[in-house]
Each structure stands twice: as C-alpha cells, then as structure tokens.
Motif scaffolding. Structure first.
Motif, PDB file in Angstrom:
ATOM      1  N   VAL A 245     -12.579   1.478  -2.567  1.00  0.00           N
ATOM      2  CA  VAL A 245     -11.507   2.413  -2.929  1.00  0.00           C
ATOM      3  C   VAL A 245     -10.267   2.153  -2.087  1.00  0.00           C
ATOM      4  O   VAL A 245      -9.130   2.171  -2.602  1.00  0.00           O
ATOM      5  N   ASP A 246     -10.448   1.901  -0.801  1.00  0.00           N
ATOM      6  CA  ASP A 246      -9.300   1.619   0.072  1.00  0.00           C
ATOM      7  C   ASP A 246      -8.560   0.355  -0.370  1.00  0.00           C
ATOM      8  O   ASP A 246      -7.319   0.327  -0.415  1.00  0.00           O
ATOM      9  N   VAL A 247      -9.318  -0.706  -0.676  1.00  0.00           N
ATOM     10  CA  VAL A 247      -8.707  -1.959  -1.132  1.00  0.00           C
ATOM     11  C   VAL A 247      -7.952  -1.730  -2.442  1.00  0.00           C
ATOM     12  O   VAL A 247      -6.829  -2.204  -2.632  1.00  0.00           O
ATOM     13  N   LEU A 248      -8.571  -0.969  -3.345  1.00  0.00           N
ATOM     14  CA  LEU A 248      -7.945  -0.698  -4.643  1.00  0.00           C
ATOM     15  C   LEU A 248      -6.656   0.105  -4.488  1.00  0.00           C
ATOM     16  O   LEU A 248      -5.626  -0.208  -5.104  1.00  0.00           O
ATOM     17  N   GLN A 249      -6.699   1.153  -3.684  1.00  0.00           N
ATOM     18  CA  GLN A 249      -5.510   2.000  -3.514  1.00  0.00           C
ATOM     19  C   GLN A 249      -4.342   1.204  -2.942  1.00  0.00           C
ATOM     20  O   GLN A 249      -3.192   1.390  -3.352  1.00  0.00           O
ATOM     21  N   ALA A 250      -4.634   0.308  -2.002  1.00  0.00           N
ATOM     22  CA  ALA A 250      -3.570  -0.523  -1.426  1.00  0.00           C
ATOM     23  C   ALA A 250      -2.966  -1.439  -2.494  1.00  0.00           C
ATOM     24  O   ALA A 250      -1.751  -1.662  -2.521  1.00  0.00           O
ATOM     25  N   ALA A 251      -3.814  -1.954  -3.384  1.00  0.00           N
ATOM     26  CA  ALA A 251      -3.313  -2.828  -4.448  1.00  0.00           C
ATOM     27  C   ALA A 251      -2.499  -2.046  -5.467  1.00  0.00           C
ATOM     28  O   ALA A 251      -1.411  -2.473  -5.873  1.00  0.00           O
ATOM     29  N   LEU A 252      -3.003  -0.880  -5.876  1.00  0.00           N
ATOM     30  CA  LEU A 252      -2.293  -0.078  -6.876  1.00  0.00           C
ATOM     31  C   LEU A 252      -0.942   0.405  -6.351  1.00  0.00           C
ATOM     32  O   LEU A 252       0.004   0.586  -7.129  1.00  0.00           O
ATOM     33  N   ALA A 253      -0.842   0.595  -5.039  1.00  0.00           N
ATOM     34  CA  ALA A 253       0.410   1.079  -4.446  1.00  0.00           C
ATOM     35  C   ALA A 253       1.550   0.072  -4.620  1.00  0.00           C
ATOM     36  O   ALA A 253       2.717   0.439  -4.546  1.00  0.00           O
ATOM     37  N   ARG A 254       1.208  -1.191  -4.885  1.00  0.00           N
ATOM     38  CA  ARG A 254       2.251  -2.199  -5.073  1.00  0.00           C
ATOM     39  C   ARG A 254       2.817  -2.168  -6.487  1.00  0.00           C
ATOM     40  O   ARG A 254       3.770  -2.884  -6.795  1.00  0.00           O
ATOM     41  N   ASP A 255       2.187  -1.368  -7.365  1.00  0.00           N
ATOM     42  CA  ASP A 255       2.702  -1.110  -8.721  1.00  0.00           C
ATOM     43  C   ASP A 255       2.848  -2.390  -9.535  1.00  0.00           C
ATOM     44  O   ASP A 255       3.850  -2.599 -10.220  1.00  0.00           O
ATOM     45  N   ARG A 256       1.835  -3.254  -9.474  1.00  0.00           N
ATOM     46  CA  ARG A 256       1.795  -4.454 -10.319  1.00  0.00           C
ATOM     47  C   ARG A 256       0.387  -4.538 -10.900  1.00  0.00           C
ATOM     48  O   ARG A 256      -0.439  -5.336 -10.502  1.00  0.00           O
ATOM     49  N   LEU A 257       0.134  -3.688 -11.883  1.00  0.00           N
ATOM     50  CA  LEU A 257      -1.213  -3.503 -12.423  1.00  0.00           C
ATOM     51  C   LEU A 257      -1.694  -4.749 -13.164  1.00  0.00           C
ATOM     52  O   LEU A 257      -0.944  -5.377 -13.914  1.00  0.00           O
ATOM     53  N   GLY A 258      -2.957  -5.083 -12.956  1.00  0.00           N
ATOM     54  CA  GLY A 258      -3.613  -6.168 -13.672  1.00  0.00           C
ATOM     55  C   GLY A 258      -4.996  -5.733 -14.115  1.00  0.00           C
ATOM     56  O   GLY A 258      -5.459  -4.631 -13.777  1.00  0.00           O
ATOM     57  N   GLU A 259      -5.677  -6.600 -14.850  1.00  0.00           N
ATOM     58  CA  GLU A 259      -6.945  -6.202 -15.456  1.00  0.00           C
ATOM     59  C   GLU A 259      -8.034  -5.893 -14.434  1.00  0.00           C
ATOM     60  O   GLU A 259      -8.822  -4.965 -14.632  1.00  0.00           O
ATOM     61  N   PHE A 260      -8.100  -6.644 -13.335  1.00  0.00           N
ATOM     62  CA  PHE A 260      -9.149  -6.376 -12.357  1.00  0.00           C
ATOM     63  C   PHE A 260      -8.898  -5.056 -11.631  1.00  0.00           C
ATOM     64  O   PHE A 260      -9.848  -4.339 -11.292  1.00  0.00           O
ATOM     65  N   GLN A 261      -7.636  -4.728 -11.399  1.00  0.00           N
ATOM     66  CA  GLN A 261      -7.332  -3.423 -10.805  1.00  0.00           C
ATOM     67  C   GLN A 261      -7.733  -2.283 -11.738  1.00  0.00           C
ATOM     68  O   GLN A 261      -8.279  -1.270 -11.301  1.00  0.00           O
ATOM     69  N   ALA A 262      -7.476  -2.455 -13.039  1.00  0.00           N
ATOM     70  CA  ALA A 262      -7.856  -1.420 -14.006  1.00  0.00           C
ATOM     71  C   ALA A 262      -9.368  -1.256 -14.065  1.00  0.00           C
ATOM     72  O   ALA A 262      -9.885  -0.130 -14.093  1.00  0.00           O
ATOM     73  N   GLN A 263     -10.094  -2.379 -14.065  1.00  0.00           N
ATOM     74  CA  GLN A 263     -11.557  -2.289 -14.067  1.00  0.00           C
ATOM     75  C   GLN A 263     -12.067  -1.625 -12.790  1.00  0.00           C
ATOM     76  O   GLN A 263     -13.018  -0.830 -12.827  1.00  0.00           O
ATOM     77  N   ALA A 264     -11.444  -1.954 -11.671  1.00  0.00           N
ATOM     78  CA  ALA A 264     -11.859  -1.350 -10.406  1.00  0.00           C
ATOM     79  C   ALA A 264     -11.582   0.150 -10.393  1.00  0.00           C
ATOM     80  O   ALA A 264     -12.360   0.933  -9.838  1.00  0.00           O
ATOM     81  N   ALA A 265     -10.479   0.565 -11.011  1.00  0.00           N
ATOM     82  CA  ALA A 265     -10.163   1.997 -11.084  1.00  0.00           C
ATOM     83  C   ALA A 265     -11.232   2.743 -11.865  1.00  0.00           C
ATOM     84  O   ALA A 265     -11.628   3.861 -11.508  1.00  0.00           O
TER      85      ALA A 265
END
Length: 381
Positions: A245-265
C-alpha cells in the motif's frame, strides 16, 4: 559463501562486459566461470571489492577465450585503458541488462528464462526445476535466447513495458521445485524499482506484494484452491500488505496512472477489507473502469463483470458479461458464479462443469468440479 551477494552482482558484471564489447553469450559464459572461481576461492579468502574481483576475473576469462582473434586483441588494449566505471554507470548496465533479456525478438518463455539466468543469477538446473522441464531442454532454450540477443547493441533504448510483462510472467508462475518464482520476481522488481522512478515499476511491485500477501491463505489442505471470499484473512501477511500500500500510494501521488497501478489499487481494496462482506465493490468497479480505459483488456472487462455483480447485483453482472465473447478464458466460471448468485442453480452447475473442462490448472479444475458437484447434490436433494 554469500550466494545472495553473488546473485545480486551477476547482472552488473555481465553488463560491464557487454558494454566493454563482449557479446551477450560470451559475457554470460565468462561471468559463470568467474562465479565458479568465487565459490571455490572466496570462503577462505574473500575479496574487499567483490564486484571488482568478479569483473576482473570474468573479463580475463573472456579475453582468454577470444585472444586468438585480432580484433578482440585490439579491443583488449582499448578497454584496459578505460577508467573504471562508477556506481552510476553500473546501475545503467544492470538496467540495460533487464532490457536485453526482455528483447522483443525473444518469445515470452525465452525472455523469462534468460532473465532468471542473467539477471536473477539462477542456475540452469534451478530454472529447469522451476518450470518442470529437463535441464537439457532449458539449457537449449537459454542458449537460443543468448544467441538471439548477442547481436543487439547494448546502447539501444529498451522497452520498460516489456521488462515489466516478463517480470509479471515470472511472478505468476508462483512456486515450483526449490525455486520460489513469485519471490524471485519480487526481488528482481525491487532491484528494478531501485534503478528507476517509473510509476509502473512501483505499481507492479505493489501488485506483487499485495497478491503475495495472500499466498498462505490461497491454498488449503491437499493443495485445494481457496477462493478469495473463503480465505482466512488472519493468515494474510500484514507486513507485505502495508509495504504494498505504501509503494502504491507513493506511485499514485505522481498522478501518472498505468495499468499495474490500477491493478494494485484493486488488490489494495481487497486487502483493506477485514471480511469479504466489507469489500468496497463500488470503488473496485471504478478502478476496473480505469483499467479498461487504459488497456481495453477483455480480461479486465471479465473481472469488472464480477465486481459489477457484487456491487449492483448478479443480474447487472450478467448484463456486463453478456457484452463479452463467451470463448474468453474463465468466461464460463464467471457466468456460473453469477447465475448461482442469481438463484439459477441448474445453469450454474452446468457452467461450472463446462469451466472445469477448460481450466488452466489442476487446482482450478478440481475447484470448479467441486462447485458443480455441490450444486448437483443440492438439486438432487
């Protein structure tokens, strides 16, 4: 002997040799020879600079193998005059090696095998055991892959998306033999994440961690597959969930969504629910909408139909499913689940039996067969 250290240094050392002018196959062979010397000599006399030692020995072995060639002797003089590469260059070499092993000219199976060998540092025997094939077969596969990429220039830009797909293929192989491929994929993705700030690399790492956190609860006695709704959530690994969750939140905060981020969410929302009943299906549907927008994937649409069935009722899920090709893998299994939720046990039993015939694994086939048998027993009773 620190086997983990040797494995972690392998890709960087291969990368140095390839950058110096060795073709990939020769570089990989030379590094393997150097590793054998390390295994024999390091326990009694470990070097102060393990990577420098490996580079020196591997380069010497490469030169010994090619010294008869005049052009190789010319390269020896040129390279020995170069200053040692710094840490930044070493990081670039390793990253390029990821790209080389995931080259588009390779089949997925070959790319996976080459990645595990060159970047992961696994032996041919270990890789063969993991994929349940003879060692000779795997050796041929790796040799063909090395020949394929030997002519590829090391300074060509690589496709990070291909690298991520290869790592995800490794992860989805799970566990077999004495090699935990899921754990190996996580290790390699961690290394890749340390070398690039790409949001999708972080998204893939988060996805792996969140899925891996449920590993112990996913398989029951006798290897029986346990569906998510039936899993004992107290057996989920909360440390991995927190990290994911921590890794995901840091990635989502950059506001450049991709498919792996969506699956992780989506995986994070499942992990956040203390019980199956508390799952936030409405938000999961929203994330599937994003995933479909990003990829147009039929598999994402299939999983979205399940989520719609949970959020808005089974008939809404069946309506979403009706828009998809019935030949899609797992289509019958999803239809069976939604029909059972809608009270149609006859259709559900028939569809579970049909899905079992097309199951991709023995565990899945046995699970679907049990579901069909359960419903048939209820219909007879």
């Amino acid at each position: 002997m620190d086997e983990a250290l040797l494995r972690s240094l392998t890709p960087a050392v291969i990368g140095v040799l390839v950058r110096r002018g060795a073709d990939f196959a020769a570089a990989e062979d030379a590094v393997q020879d150097a590793l054998l010397e390390a295994v024999r000599g390091w326990p009694g006399d470990p070097p102060r600079d393990p990577k420098g030692w490996l580079v020196t020995v591997a380069w010497r072995k490469f030169l010994d193998a090619t010294r008869a060639d005049a052009s190789r002797r010319h390269r020896e003089v040129r390279v020995e005059a170069e200053p040692p590469s710094g840490p930044g260059k070493a990081a670039d070499d390793t990253l390029q090696l990821y790209f080389l092993c995931a080259h588009p000219s390779l089949t997925p199976a070959s790319a996976v095998a080459l990645t595990l060998r060159a970047v992961g540092g696994l032996s041919t025997r270990q890789i063969a055991q993991a994929y349940l094939v003879p060692e000779a077969t795997m050796a041929q596969r790796i040799s063909r892959a090395k020949r394929t990429v030997s002519g590829v220039r090391f300074d060509q830009p690589g496709d990070l998306a291909t690298v991520l797909r290869v790592l995800y293929l490794v992860f989805n192989e799970g566990y077999s033999g004495d090699v935990d491929l899921a754990g190996e994929a996580i290790r390699l993705t961690r290394e890749l994440a340390a070398r690039t700030l790409d949001e999708e690399v972080a998204g893939l790492l988060a996805l792996m961690l969140l899925h891996h956190a449920r590993r112990r609860a996913r398989i029951g006695p006798g290897g029986r597959l346990v569906p998510l709704v039936e899993q004992d959530r107290s057996r989920w690994n909360t440390r991995l969930i927190t990290e994911g969750v921590d890794v995901l939140q840091a990635a989502l905060a950059r506001d450049r969504l991709g498919e792996f981020q969506a699956q992780a969410a989506i995986a994070a929302l499942h992990a956040d629910a203390r019980t199956a009943e508390e799952t936030d299906w409405v938000q999961i549907v929203e994330w599937y909408d994003e995933l479909v927008r990003l990829t147009g994937s039929p598999v994402a649409r299939l999983n979205r139909a399940v989520a719609v069935g949970e959020a808005d009722g089974p008939r809404a899920g069946l309506a979403a499913l009706a828009e998809l090709d019935p030949a899609l893998p797992r289509h019958a299994a999803v239809a069976a689940y939604l029909h059972e939720r809608d009270g149609d046990r006859v259709a559900a039993a028939r569809l579970y039996a049909a899905a079992a015939e097309d199951a991709a694994s023995l565990a899945e086939r046995e699970h679907l067969t049990r579901q069909a048998a359960r419903l048939n027993a209820l219909l007879r009773g």
